[in-house]
Structure formats: C-alpha cells, structure tokens
Write a protein that holds these residues in place. Structure first.
Motif, short mmCIF file in Angstrom:
data_model
loop_
_atom_site.label_atom_id
_atom_site.label_comp_id
_atom_site.label_asym_id
_atom_site.label_seq_id
_atom_site.Cartn_x
_atom_site.Cartn_y
_atom_site.Cartn_z
N ALA A 95 10.76 1.47 -18.80
CA ALA A 95 9.29 1.51 -18.74
C ALA A 95 8.76 0.84 -17.48
CB ALA A 95 8.69 0.86 -19.98
N GLU A 96 9.40 -0.26 -17.09
CA GLU A 96 8.97 -0.98 -15.89
C GLU A 96 9.17 -0.12 -14.64
OE1 GLU A 96 10.14 -5.01 -13.33
OE2 GLU A 96 11.02 -4.65 -15.31
N HIS A 97 10.30 0.56 -14.58
CA HIS A 97 10.58 1.40 -13.42
C HIS A 97 9.63 2.59 -13.36
CE1 HIS A 97 13.96 -1.02 -12.43
NE2 HIS A 97 14.69 -0.65 -13.46
N ILE A 98 9.36 3.18 -14.53
CA ILE A 98 8.43 4.31 -14.57
C ILE A 98 7.06 3.88 -14.06
CG2 ILE A 98 7.14 5.85 -16.11
CD1 ILE A 98 9.68 6.02 -17.82
N THR A 99 6.62 2.69 -14.47
CA THR A 99 5.33 2.17 -14.01
C THR A 99 5.33 1.95 -12.50
OG1 THR A 99 4.94 1.05 -16.13
CG2 THR A 99 3.69 0.26 -14.22
N ARG A 100 6.45 1.43 -11.98
CA ARG A 100 6.56 1.19 -10.54
C ARG A 100 6.50 2.51 -9.78
NH1 ARG A 100 11.22 0.59 -7.21
NH2 ARG A 100 12.56 0.57 -9.04
N PHE A 101 7.24 3.50 -10.26
CA PHE A 101 7.25 4.80 -9.60
C PHE A 101 5.86 5.45 -9.61
CE2 PHE A 101 11.94 5.25 -11.02
CZ PHE A 101 12.33 4.44 -9.97
N GLN A 102 5.17 5.35 -10.74
CA GLN A 102 3.82 5.92 -10.85
C GLN A 102 2.87 5.24 -9.86
OE1 GLN A 102 3.10 5.31 -15.06
NE2 GLN A 102 3.49 7.47 -15.51
N LYS A 103 3.00 3.92 -9.78
CA LYS A 103 2.14 3.17 -8.87
C LYS A 103 2.39 3.58 -7.43
CE LYS A 103 1.04 -1.61 -7.53
NZ LYS A 103 1.41 -3.04 -7.72
N GLU A 104 3.66 3.69 -7.04
CA GLU A 104 3.98 4.07 -5.67
C GLU A 104 3.44 5.46 -5.34
OE1 GLU A 104 8.19 3.70 -5.19
OE2 GLU A 104 8.15 1.52 -5.05
N THR A 105 3.62 6.40 -6.27
CA THR A 105 3.15 7.77 -6.03
C THR A 105 1.63 7.83 -5.95
OG1 THR A 105 5.06 8.65 -7.23
CG2 THR A 105 3.20 10.14 -6.89
N GLU A 106 0.97 7.25 -6.94
CA GLU A 106 -0.49 7.33 -7.01
C GLU A 106 -1.16 6.63 -5.84
OE1 GLU A 106 -1.40 5.71 -10.83
OE2 GLU A 106 -0.58 7.44 -11.93
N LYS A 107 -0.64 5.45 -5.47
CA LYS A 107 -1.26 4.71 -4.37
C LYS A 107 -1.01 5.41 -3.03
CE LYS A 107 -2.18 0.00 -2.92
NZ LYS A 107 -1.99 -1.42 -3.24
N THR A 108 0.16 5.98 -2.86
CA THR A 108 0.47 6.71 -1.62
C THR A 108 -0.46 7.90 -1.46
OG1 THR A 108 2.79 6.04 -1.57
CG2 THR A 108 2.22 8.06 -0.40
N LEU A 109 -0.61 8.69 -2.51
CA LEU A 109 -1.45 9.89 -2.44
C LEU A 109 -2.93 9.54 -2.32
CD1 LEU A 109 0.35 12.19 -5.05
CD2 LEU A 109 0.51 12.25 -2.55
N ALA A 110 -3.33 8.45 -2.96
CA ALA A 110 -4.74 8.04 -2.90
C ALA A 110 -5.14 7.58 -1.50
CB ALA A 110 -5.01 6.92 -3.91
N GLU A 111 -4.16 7.08 -0.74
CA GLU A 111 -4.47 6.53 0.57
C GLU A 111 -4.08 7.45 1.73
OE1 GLU A 111 -2.73 2.64 0.74
OE2 GLU A 111 -3.98 1.87 -0.90
N VAL A 112 -3.71 8.69 1.41
CA VAL A 112 -3.36 9.64 2.46
C VAL A 112 -4.58 9.90 3.34
CG1 VAL A 112 -2.78 12.04 2.95
CG2 VAL A 112 -1.51 10.80 1.22
N ASN A 113 -4.37 9.82 4.65
CA ASN A 113 -5.42 10.11 5.61
C ASN A 113 -5.22 11.54 6.12
OD1 ASN A 113 -7.11 10.36 7.85
ND2 ASN A 113 -6.84 8.24 8.48
#
Length: 258
Positions: A95-113
């Motif tokens: 569960a911890e890893h899934i949360t980490r992966f989700q955070k990395e994906t979501e934050k990367t896509l949210a901050e795409v310029n």
C-alpha cells in the motif's frame, strides 16, 4: 532519506569552488561514499591517480579539517543510511509503494509545462538524429524511447556501453540532438558526456528526477519529473517511470505533428 540528501547537497554546492582535479575528488566521493570511508588517503589518491595533497586540499574546500574528518562524516552518513534502510524493512508494504507511485505520477503530470514539451518537440523535429544517454537503471527507458522514435521515422539510438557513449558524444554534430535521462542529475558518466556535448555545441535535453543538479547547469533545458529517492536493502528502488512519462509525452507530440 532527507538527512542523506542534505549531506550530498552540501558537498555538491561546493563544486563551483573546485578546480578540475578537485572536482574529480568530489565526484569519486559522491559515487563511492562507502568505499572512501574505508580508504586511507594514500589509497584514495592512488584510486584516481592524483596526489594526496590534492585530496587534502579538496577536503578542506568541502568544509572539513582534513581527510580524516571527511571519513568520519561518511561513516555517519552510512549509519544514517542503514537506519533508513531498517525503517524501510519495517514499513515498506504494498500500500505504501502504491501511494508513492500514485504521488509521483500525479505530481509529475500536474506540473508538466506544455511549452517545454513543445520546445523539446521542435528540437527533435529539427535534428538530424537523436542519441539517448542513460546508464544503469535509466538505460531501459532510453532504449524504449529510442525504439519508439525509430518506429516514428526518426533516426534514434540508445547504447549501454560507457566507452561507446563517450565515442558517440565526441562524434555528434550541432544539428543532432542528445537526450539525457537521469534520476539524480549527478550521474558521474553522464556528467562526463554532458561536458563533451557542451564542448561540441550539441544541443541536449535533460529529463531528470531532481531539480538544481549539475547536469541541469549544462543542458539547453531541463524537464523535471517528480521522483522520490527510495532504497530497500541497499537496492536503489527509486522509480524512473515518471521520467519515462515525460518522454512519452514528447514522443506523442512529435508523432502528432508529423
């Protein structure tokens, strides 16, 4: 792993004050902190073919009284890292890893310029050929991107031999494009290749998982993914898939505009 990152960042921040030889000392420390902690100053000097005086001078420029104090600091760093790994063993569940992966994906896509993606596509479109540079864990992502671009009609390669990569960097032209993939932006071999590319006036894009790195100071421009450093049982489990996502966006836009 904040304590570990802070330790390295303090050393990296001193790079601008170092000579070329002193920089070699720093790069070896960054690459092999465990090994350096076990070496005498004579052994260290012999490892990279420099004088003990240069090693000692570099230690002082990095903020230590001498080589012994550097070794003590590295010992403390290693203890901190071991404590961090012990914590991983207790807490690293699915569960911890899934949360980490989700955070990395979501934050990367949210901050795409989008303008950076557009600029990357322009460089890609105008280039004669594309060479990917990535070593270790980053190499498979380079290979994947080169394969996709090849099918899209762009001459593109990714190589995993260090000497071959050096030769490629030396033979690239100003109308070619290099794309470097690095989680830390401080990978020793990539720093060498980046300096060669800069001297040859070859434009290159850096896709990194860390901001304000040495490679970023050399790149024509950098697109940064959000990627957390994570170690488990001394294995680097930091993900590169968020960096790969950014590369896929560039490729999608390139294909769309053909």
């Amino acid at each position: 792993m904040a304590e570990v990152n802070i330790f390295f960042k303090k050393l990296i921040a001193k790079r601008k004050d170092l000579s070329k030889l002193e920089s070699q000392v720093l790069e070896y420390i960054l690459k092999y902190p465990n090994k350096v902690a076990e070496l005498t100053i004579d052994e260290f000097a012999n490892e990279i073919y420099i004088s003990t005086a240069t090693v000692s001078r570099t230690c002082k420029k990095l903020g230590f009284k001498g080589y012994q104090q550097l070794k003590y600091a590295l010992d403390q760093y290693n203890l901190t890292k071991e404590d961090f790994h012990q914590g991983d063993k207790k807490n690293a569940d699915i569960a911890e890893h899934i949360t980490r992966f989700q955070k990395e994906t979501e934050k990367t896509l949210a901050e795409v310029n989008p303008s950076q993606i557009t600029r990357a596509v322009e460089l890609l479109t105008n280039s004669n050929l594309v060479e990917f540079f990535g070593v270790g864990v980053s190499f498979p992502f380079c290979s994947d991107a080169a394969r996709k671009l090849t099918f899209a009609g762009k001459i593109s390669s990714a190589r995993n031999d260090w000497d071959e990569l050096r030769a490629v960097a030396n033979n690239m032209k100003s109308n070619d494009l290099a794309i470097l993939l690095s989680h830390s932006g401080e990978t020793l071999h990539l720093m060498e290749y980046a300096n060669i590319l800069k001297q040859k006036q070859v434009p290159f894009i850096l896709l990194a998982g860390t901001q304000n790195s040495y490679l970023e100071t050399l790149a024509d421009f950098t697109i940064t993914a959000y990627s957390e450093s994570f170690y488990y049982k001394d294995i680097d489990m930091s993900s590169r898939f968020s960096i790969s996502l950014l590369m896929d966006l560039i490729i999608f836009e390139y294909i769309k505009q053909k």
